[in-house]
Structure formats: structure tokens, C-alpha cells
Design a protein around this motif. Structure first.
Motif, PDB file in Angstrom:
ATOM      1  N   ASN A  50      12.848  11.870  -5.694  1.00  0.00           N
ATOM      2  CA  ASN A  50      11.426  12.165  -5.530  1.00  0.00           C
ATOM      3  C   ASN A  50      10.571  11.659  -6.683  1.00  0.00           C
ATOM      4  OD1 ASN A  50      11.808  13.475  -3.053  1.00  0.00           O
ATOM      5  ND2 ASN A  50      12.464  15.323  -4.111  1.00  0.00           N
ATOM      6  N   ASP A  52       8.505   8.989  -7.839  1.00  0.00           N
ATOM      7  CA  ASP A  52       7.835   7.788  -7.336  1.00  0.00           C
ATOM      8  C   ASP A  52       7.749   6.703  -8.393  1.00  0.00           C
ATOM      9  OD1 ASP A  52       4.565   7.789  -8.226  1.00  0.00           O
ATOM     10  OD2 ASP A  52       5.645   9.682  -8.402  1.00  0.00           O
ATOM     11  N   ARG A  55      10.984   4.714  -8.456  1.00  0.00           N
ATOM     12  CA  ARG A  55      11.049   3.871  -7.255  1.00  0.00           C
ATOM     13  C   ARG A  55      10.107   2.675  -7.373  1.00  0.00           C
ATOM     14  NH1 ARG A  55      14.024   5.456  -3.166  1.00  0.00           N
ATOM     15  NH2 ARG A  55      14.744   7.601  -3.050  1.00  0.00           N
ATOM     16  N   ARG A  77       8.526   3.703  -0.173  1.00  0.00           N
ATOM     17  CA  ARG A  77       9.015   5.068  -0.421  1.00  0.00           C
ATOM     18  C   ARG A  77       8.232   5.707  -1.560  1.00  0.00           C
ATOM     19  NH1 ARG A  77      13.912   2.058  -0.009  1.00  0.00           N
ATOM     20  NH2 ARG A  77      14.796   2.287   2.065  1.00  0.00           N
ATOM     21  N   ALA A  78       7.955   4.915  -2.601  1.00  0.00           N
ATOM     22  CA  ALA A  78       7.186   5.434  -3.739  1.00  0.00           C
ATOM     23  C   ALA A  78       5.789   5.863  -3.286  1.00  0.00           C
ATOM     24  CB  ALA A  78       7.092   4.382  -4.840  1.00  0.00           C
ATOM     25  N   LYS A  80       4.871   6.762  -0.308  1.00  0.00           N
ATOM     26  CA  LYS A  80       4.984   7.961   0.537  1.00  0.00           C
ATOM     27  C   LYS A  80       5.095   9.219  -0.334  1.00  0.00           C
ATOM     28  CE  LYS A  80       7.405   9.622   4.612  1.00  0.00           C
ATOM     29  NZ  LYS A  80       8.412   9.346   5.616  1.00  0.00           N
ATOM     30  N   LEU A  81       5.812   9.097  -1.453  1.00  0.00           N
ATOM     31  CA  LEU A  81       5.954  10.231  -2.367  1.00  0.00           C
ATOM     32  C   LEU A  81       4.658  10.531  -3.113  1.00  0.00           C
ATOM     33  CD1 LEU A  81       9.458   9.388  -3.852  1.00  0.00           C
ATOM     34  CD2 LEU A  81       8.886  11.416  -2.488  1.00  0.00           C
ATOM     35  N   ASN A  82       3.925   9.459  -3.473  1.00  0.00           N
ATOM     36  CA  ASN A  82       2.698   9.641  -4.247  1.00  0.00           C
ATOM     37  C   ASN A  82       1.679   8.583  -3.839  1.00  0.00           C
ATOM     38  OD1 ASN A  82       0.675  10.055  -6.072  1.00  0.00           O
ATOM     39  ND2 ASN A  82       1.902   9.636  -7.900  1.00  0.00           N
ATOM     40  N   ASN A  85      -1.012   6.665  -6.517  1.00  0.00           N
ATOM     41  CA  ASN A  85      -0.607   5.830  -7.651  1.00  0.00           C
ATOM     42  C   ASN A  85      -1.041   4.392  -7.383  1.00  0.00           C
ATOM     43  OD1 ASN A  85       0.694   4.260  -9.575  1.00  0.00           O
ATOM     44  ND2 ASN A  85       2.571   5.461  -9.516  1.00  0.00           N
ATOM     45  N   SER A  88       1.561   1.495  -7.687  1.00  0.00           N
ATOM     46  CA  SER A  88       2.464   1.242  -6.561  1.00  0.00           C
ATOM     47  C   SER A  88       1.825   0.285  -5.556  1.00  0.00           C
ATOM     48  CB  SER A  88       2.844   2.551  -5.873  1.00  0.00           C
ATOM     49  OG  SER A  88       3.649   3.344  -6.720  1.00  0.00           O
TER      50      SER A  88
END
Length: 168
Positions: A50, A52, A55, A77-78, A80-82, A85, A88
Motif C-alpha cells: 500500500n 504508493d 510503487r 497501482r500507485a 489507485k492507492l493515492n 500524487n 505518479s
């Protein structure tokens, strides 16, 4: 490199999830030894699924060696987690641009600008995308905006000269 050897000894002793693994990844990245860093980085991502930031950095490293589809999956995936940011989205834009998927790259940059509207990094990344697209006047404008924030950054000035040369 002594740092790499020392970190490997710590990892070999079974400290796979401690600072030695993080330091190993950093040392290998600094030495531009991305392929050697990947197994360690992957272990970190698996240990901290989890995170981010981990990732996103892994995605940036994958992108650095031309593994663009893997980079897109990992940065996705990063995000989706945050989703807040901006870094990203810049990494995602870079991977899309490397795949010549410019529309998607610019969409990612729009998201980055929505989060950090005055970010020098955003202007620099978008300028590179515009340059790749042959949209030189937009690349120059963005690079000038980045320079106005950074001042005497030689890399930015070199890029501006390149974009001006490309424009003819």
C-alpha cells in the motif's frame, strides 16, 4: 561500490525488509543499475503493497529501462492507492510518451497540473512531451515557465535551446 556490498551483506543475513533493502535500491539506482535493483525493489513493493511512493518509484525505474507497459501497470497501482500524487501522474505521462501515446500522456499531465498547478516538474515534463509531438512553441513556453521558477538550472536551459533548435 562499498554501499552496495554492505547492503547485500545485510540482506543476505535475512534483513530483507529493513533499511538495508531500501538503501540497496537507492545505491543501485544511483549507480544506474536498475536491472539489479528490480528484485530488491519488487520485494519492497510486495512487503509494503500500500506504499504508493514505492510503487511509483519502481514504475519510474521500469520506465528508465524501456519496460513501459510494466511501468504503466505499476504506476496505475500507485495512482489507485493515492490519486493525489502529482509525481505518479508525471511518471505515467512519461511512460505513455515513451510509447508515443501522446494524448494519454497529456491527459496524465492535466491530472498532475490539477494537483500542482505551478510545479516546475510539471512544466518540464509537459515540455518534453510537446517537443516529442513536434509542438515546439508549446514546449518552449513550458520550458520558459520552468526556467522562470528555477533560475540558473543548466539542464533546463539546455532543453530550452534544444526545443528552440527543433523549432527552427
Amino acid at each position: 561500490n562499498l554501499a552496495i556490498a554492505d547492503n547485500q551483506r545485510a540482506i543476505d543475513l535475512g534483513y530483507a525488509w529493513n533499511p538495508a533493502t531500501i538503501n540497496m535500491v537507492a545505491s543501485l539506482r544511483d549507480a544506474k543499475m536498475f536491472e539489479k535493483a528490480f528484485p530488491h525493489h519488487r520485494r519492497l513493493v510486495e512487503a509494503f503493497p500500500n506504499d504508493d511512493g514505492l510503487r511509483a518509484q519502481y514504475a519510474a525505474d521500469l520506465n528508465s529501462v524501456g519496460r513501459y507497459d510494466e511501468a504503466l501497470a505499476e504506476v496505475g497501482r500507485a495512482i489507485k492507492l493515492n490519486p493525489s500524487n502529482a509525481g505518479s501522474y508525471r511518471i505515467q505521462a512519461n511512460a505513455f510518451a515513451n510509447l508515443k501515446r501522446y494524448s494519454e500522456a497529456l491527459t496524465s499531465m492535466e491530472r498532475a497540473f490539477a494537483i500542482e498547478p505551478a510545479s516546475r516538474s510539471n512544466f518540464t515534463r509537459r515540455a518534453a512531451i510537446y517537443n516529442s509531438m513536434g509542438r515546439y512553441s508549446q514546449a518552449i513556453a513550458d520550458m520558459e515557465r520552468a526556467i522562470s521558477q528555477a533560475g540558473n538550472d543548466a539542464d533546463l536551459w539546455n532543453n530550452l535551446c534544444l526545443y528552440q533548435s527543433n523549432a527552427g
